[in-house]
Motif scaffolding. Structure first.
Motif, mmCIF file in Angstrom:
data_model
loop_
_atom_site.group_PDB
_atom_site.id
_atom_site.type_symbol
_atom_site.label_atom_id
_atom_site.label_comp_id
_atom_site.label_asym_id
_atom_site.label_seq_id
_atom_site.Cartn_x
_atom_site.Cartn_y
_atom_site.Cartn_z
ATOM 1 N N MET A 1 -43.374 19.598 41.237
ATOM 2 C CA MET A 1 -43.697 21.017 41.242
ATOM 3 C C MET A 1 -43.211 21.635 39.939
ATOM 4 S SD MET A 1 -40.733 22.296 43.904
ATOM 5 C CE MET A 1 -40.678 23.990 43.364
ATOM 6 N N THR A 2 -43.749 22.805 39.630
ATOM 7 C CA THR A 2 -43.372 23.522 38.411
ATOM 8 C C THR A 2 -42.769 24.864 38.799
ATOM 9 O OG1 THR A 2 -45.104 22.475 37.100
ATOM 10 C CG2 THR A 2 -44.224 24.550 36.274
ATOM 11 N N ALA B 1 -37.545 20.529 31.308
ATOM 12 C CA ALA B 1 -37.451 21.941 30.948
ATOM 13 C C ALA B 1 -38.248 22.239 29.685
ATOM 14 C CB ALA B 1 -35.996 22.346 30.763
ATOM 15 N N HIS B 2 -38.809 23.443 29.647
ATOM 16 C CA HIS B 2 -39.620 23.912 28.527
ATOM 17 C C HIS B 2 -39.329 25.386 28.310
ATOM 18 C CE1 HIS B 2 -42.065 20.232 29.096
ATOM 19 N NE2 HIS B 2 -41.898 20.490 30.386
ATOM 20 N N VAL B 3 -39.494 25.830 27.074
ATOM 21 C CA VAL B 3 -39.281 27.232 26.725
ATOM 22 C C VAL B 3 -40.523 27.756 26.032
ATOM 23 C CG1 VAL B 3 -37.878 28.872 25.424
ATOM 24 C CG2 VAL B 3 -36.790 26.871 26.479
ATOM 25 N N VAL B 4 -41.019 28.906 26.490
ATOM 26 C CA VAL B 4 -42.171 29.549 25.877
ATOM 27 C C VAL B 4 -41.704 30.402 24.706
ATOM 28 C CG1 VAL B 4 -44.014 31.256 26.244
ATOM 29 C CG2 VAL B 4 -43.506 29.551 28.018
ATOM 30 N N PRO C 1 -44.436 14.310 36.199
ATOM 31 C CA PRO C 1 -43.937 14.043 37.556
ATOM 32 C C PRO C 1 -42.597 14.739 37.761
ATOM 33 C CG PRO C 1 -43.493 12.173 36.119
ATOM 34 C CD PRO C 1 -44.281 13.152 35.297
ATOM 35 N N GLY C 2 -42.248 14.955 39.000
ATOM 36 C CA GLY C 2 -40.967 15.559 39.304
ATOM 37 C C GLY C 2 -40.976 17.060 39.141
ATOM 38 N N VAL C 3 -39.781 17.622 39.004
ATOM 39 C CA VAL C 3 -39.607 19.071 38.909
ATOM 40 C C VAL C 3 -39.552 19.473 37.437
ATOM 41 C CG1 VAL C 3 -38.146 21.029 39.534
ATOM 42 C CG2 VAL C 3 -38.330 19.051 41.078
ATOM 43 N N SER C 4 -40.366 20.454 37.077
ATOM 44 C CA SER C 4 -40.375 20.988 35.719
ATOM 45 C C SER C 4 -40.085 22.480 35.770
ATOM 46 C CB SER C 4 -41.733 20.765 35.046
ATOM 47 O OG SER C 4 -42.022 19.390 34.920
ATOM 48 N N LEU C 5 -39.323 22.959 34.808
ATOM 49 C CA LEU C 5 -39.026 24.386 34.709
ATOM 50 C C LEU C 5 -39.519 24.915 33.369
ATOM 51 C CD1 LEU C 5 -36.075 26.482 35.796
ATOM 52 C CD2 LEU C 5 -36.563 26.447 33.343
ATOM 53 N N ILE C 6 -40.097 26.109 33.422
ATOM 54 C CA ILE C 6 -40.533 26.810 32.209
ATOM 55 C C ILE C 6 -39.778 28.125 32.129
ATOM 56 C CG2 ILE C 6 -42.464 27.869 30.989
ATOM 57 C CD1 ILE C 6 -44.336 25.982 32.525
ATOM 58 N N ASP C 7 -39.067 28.320 31.029
ATOM 59 C CA ASP C 7 -38.387 29.591 30.745
ATOM 60 C C ASP C 7 -39.347 30.432 29.910
ATOM 61 O OD1 ASP C 7 -36.809 31.684 29.903
ATOM 62 O OD2 ASP C 7 -35.303 30.448 28.906
ATOM 63 N N CYS C 8 -39.881 31.501 30.527
ATOM 64 C CA CYS C 8 -40.909 32.315 29.883
ATOM 65 C C CYS C 8 -40.442 33.760 29.753
ATOM 66 C CB CYS C 8 -42.201 32.268 30.705
ATOM 67 S SG CYS C 8 -43.553 33.287 30.058
ATOM 68 N N PRO C 9 -40.187 34.249 28.537
ATOM 69 C CA PRO C 9 -39.842 35.661 28.383
ATOM 70 C C PRO C 9 -41.000 36.540 28.820
ATOM 71 C CG PRO C 9 -40.329 34.673 26.261
ATOM 72 C CD PRO C 9 -40.316 33.546 27.250
ATOM 73 N N LEU C 10 -40.693 37.742 29.292
ATOM 74 C CA LEU C 10 -41.714 38.620 29.860
ATOM 75 C C LEU C 10 -41.570 40.025 29.308
ATOM 76 C CD1 LEU C 10 -43.967 38.323 32.067
ATOM 77 C CD2 LEU C 10 -42.359 39.372 33.664
#
Length: 547
Positions: free
Chosen positions: A450-451, A495-498, A515-524
């Protein structure tokens, strides 16, 4: 067979295959009994999260999700999740421990009257005082969790009851047979609808059950009446369907009110007022309302139905559709086209940093029609409710009943467990995400794919926006955040950063392919919220009049 074994066996009889749990000393006999069955025990890092996962499981399957906690502080930690399920119409059964009734050597240590405390946040709460009552109590818990509008129930299993003999006799399980509303009520409602000039259907949470959603689409096609969704009803009819008039979002007049503000008859399907305030769509209290649901209407200002069709939603819609004269759909088409054009015309900006609308459109482009997006609670939820084109039931999972922060991640985890063949994205604000960030370890341990898209504004953005609207200073809303990418990696996630060099569209595509758990840090950037503070309904009315 002792009481704990009887409870585990009866849960198996009811088809339970998973329990979300943070056990304690008073649950040991039950945990041992569960280990002797095929039920999966998912151990969480906080009881609240276990309840959120159980609520989502119930929402997605239509059968009660089950969670487990110990006595006192453990049980109390469930309560936000229980209220989330109860107000949102999600079937859930919580099992909690308690000190033994006799020979209690620890006295009042950790003892809270959990049954009494649970009353306001459940449909039913009870303590088992005799192990021979275990099976019948479980049966009644399923009845209560599913009766009428689904909700939460709590069973307290004291330590000694769990260990004492329960006997071996288990009776067959029976379930109520759903039936359509009474013919006289159907005829009365048909008369009201046939006499209307501008009827509309308002779909609520109960309309998203697959059989009800299919019946609702048939009803709309048979009658020519357009369907507007409340937030919890999104996807009950595909929002690409010609008779969909999209969804209510914010609790004030918006483009979608073009479908309901002029309506003289509103046919609600699977709706209760807790899902969207009736005075937000019936401010003058003049609309004739036909209530269709397996439960009686919860009557309050703005929601006093002229007719109640209480019965199986799908069967009732089928019977009612036979009594409704088909009508021309030109008016519905004009309203739909106006809403679609105005939504499309809203400027999402260039994505540097992304606006919430940019996030919505990017996520929609990345997901298939049956993929699942779950939302936590924040101002971004309004943008998803207004803009995210939901094609199927239970593919945009948001909460507009309790509307608690912290539930989005657990909802996504339950969805990913049930549907490993689909993409699952949890969209969480930084505030809500960090309430249950430790669940990343649980997701990783469960082997989920999941993301998690964290839209970060370093503030409680919804409150900040309301302060701005009311001309108040921005006090008590700003936050500091850890390095979310580093934190996610520590829990075993990718992990990824926008940023300018890594736009959201490309980053999301990468994360969804992992695969697995991915996280995206996205400023808003919430500057676009100014649109929501304008008179959107007036704009829609003028645009429709000019067509």
């Amino acid at each position: 067979m002792n009481g704990a074994q009887a409870m585990a066996a009866r849960l198996v009889d009811h088809g339970v295959d998973v329990i979300f749990a943070l056990p304690g000393e008073e649950n040991l006999a039950f945990v041992e009994a569960v280990s002797d069955t095929d039920i999966e025990l998912v151990v969480t890092r906080h009881e609240q999260h276990a309840a959120f996962m159980a609520a989502a499981h119930g929402r997605l399957t239509g059968r009660p999700g089950v969670c487990l906690a110990t006595l006192g502080p453990g049980a109390l930690n469930l309560f936000t999740g229980l209220a989330h399920a109860q107000l949102g119409g999600m079937p859930l059964i919580a099992i909690t421990g308690q000190k033994p009734r006799t020979d209690n050597e620890e006295g009042s240590f950790q003892v809270v009257d959990i049954v009494a405390a649970a009353g306001p946040v459940t449909a039913w709460a009870t303590s088992i005082d005799d192990p021979k009552n275990v099976a019948s109590t479980v049966d009644e818990a399923f009845n209560r969790a599913l009766a009428g509008r689904p909700g939460a129930v709590l069973i307290e299993l004291p330590e000694d009851v769990a260990s004492e003999s329960a006997g071996t006799s288990l009776q067959p399980i029976t379930t109520p047979t759903p039936a359509a509303a009474a013919p006289d009520a159907v005829a009365e409602a048909a008369g009201l609808i046939n006499g209307a000039e501008r009827p509309v259907v308002l779909a609520g949470s109960g309309a998203t059950r697959p059989e009800v959603a299919a019946a609702l689409t048939r009803f709309a096609e048979q009658t020519g009446i357009g369907v507007l969704a409340a937030q919890l009803g999104k996807g009950a009819i595909s929002e690409s369907h010609d008779l969909s008039m999209r969804s209510l979002g914010i609790h004030r007049p918006d483009y979608a009110h073009l479908a309901i503000e002029p309506a003289d008859v509103v046919v609600t399907v699977g709706y209760q007022p807790v899902e969207h305030p009736p005075l937000a769509w019936n401010p003058e209290e003049t609309k004739t309302i036909v209530h269709i649901a397996p439960w009686a209407a919860a009557i309050e200002r703005g929601y006093q139905p002229a007719a109640q069709l209480t019965g199986d939603g799908a069967a009732t819609l089928g019977a009612l559709g036979e009594e409704i004269a088909p009508r021309d759909t030109a008016r519905v088409a004009g309203i739909r086209a106006t809403i679609e054009e105005l939504l499309a015309a809203e400027d999402a900006g260039d994505g540097s940093p992304p606006s919430p609308l940019h996030v919505v459109r990017t996520v929609r482009d990345a997901m298939g029609p049956d993929d699942i997006v779950t939302l936590d609670n924040g101002a971004y939820k309004i943008w998803f409710a207004r803009h995210y084109r939901t094609e199927a039931p239970n593919t945009l999972l948001l909460d507009n009943a309790l509307a608690t922060m912290g539930a989005g991640l657990g909802t996504a985890m339950a969805a990913a467990r049930l549907h490993p063949d689909r993409k699952v994205v949890a969209v969480c604000g930084d505030g809500g995400f960090l309430m249950n960030v430790q669940a990343l370890e649980t997701a990783n341990r469960m082997g989920l794919t999941m993301t998690v898209l964290v839209v970060r504004d370093d503030a409680y953005g919804f409150i900040e926006w309301h302060q701005d609207e009311q001309g108040r200073p921005n006090e008590g809303v700003y936050l500091g955040n850890p390095d979310l990418a580093t934190l996610a990696t520590a829990f075993g996630a990718s992990a990824h950063v926008v940023d300018r060099d890594h736009p959201l569209s490309a980053t999301l595509k990468t994360a969804l392919g992992e695969p697995g758990v991915s996280l995206i840090d996205c400023p808003l950037d919430y500057a676009i919220n100014e649109i929501l503070s304008s008179d959107l309904y007036d704009r829609a009315r003028k645009a429709y009049d000019e067509r």
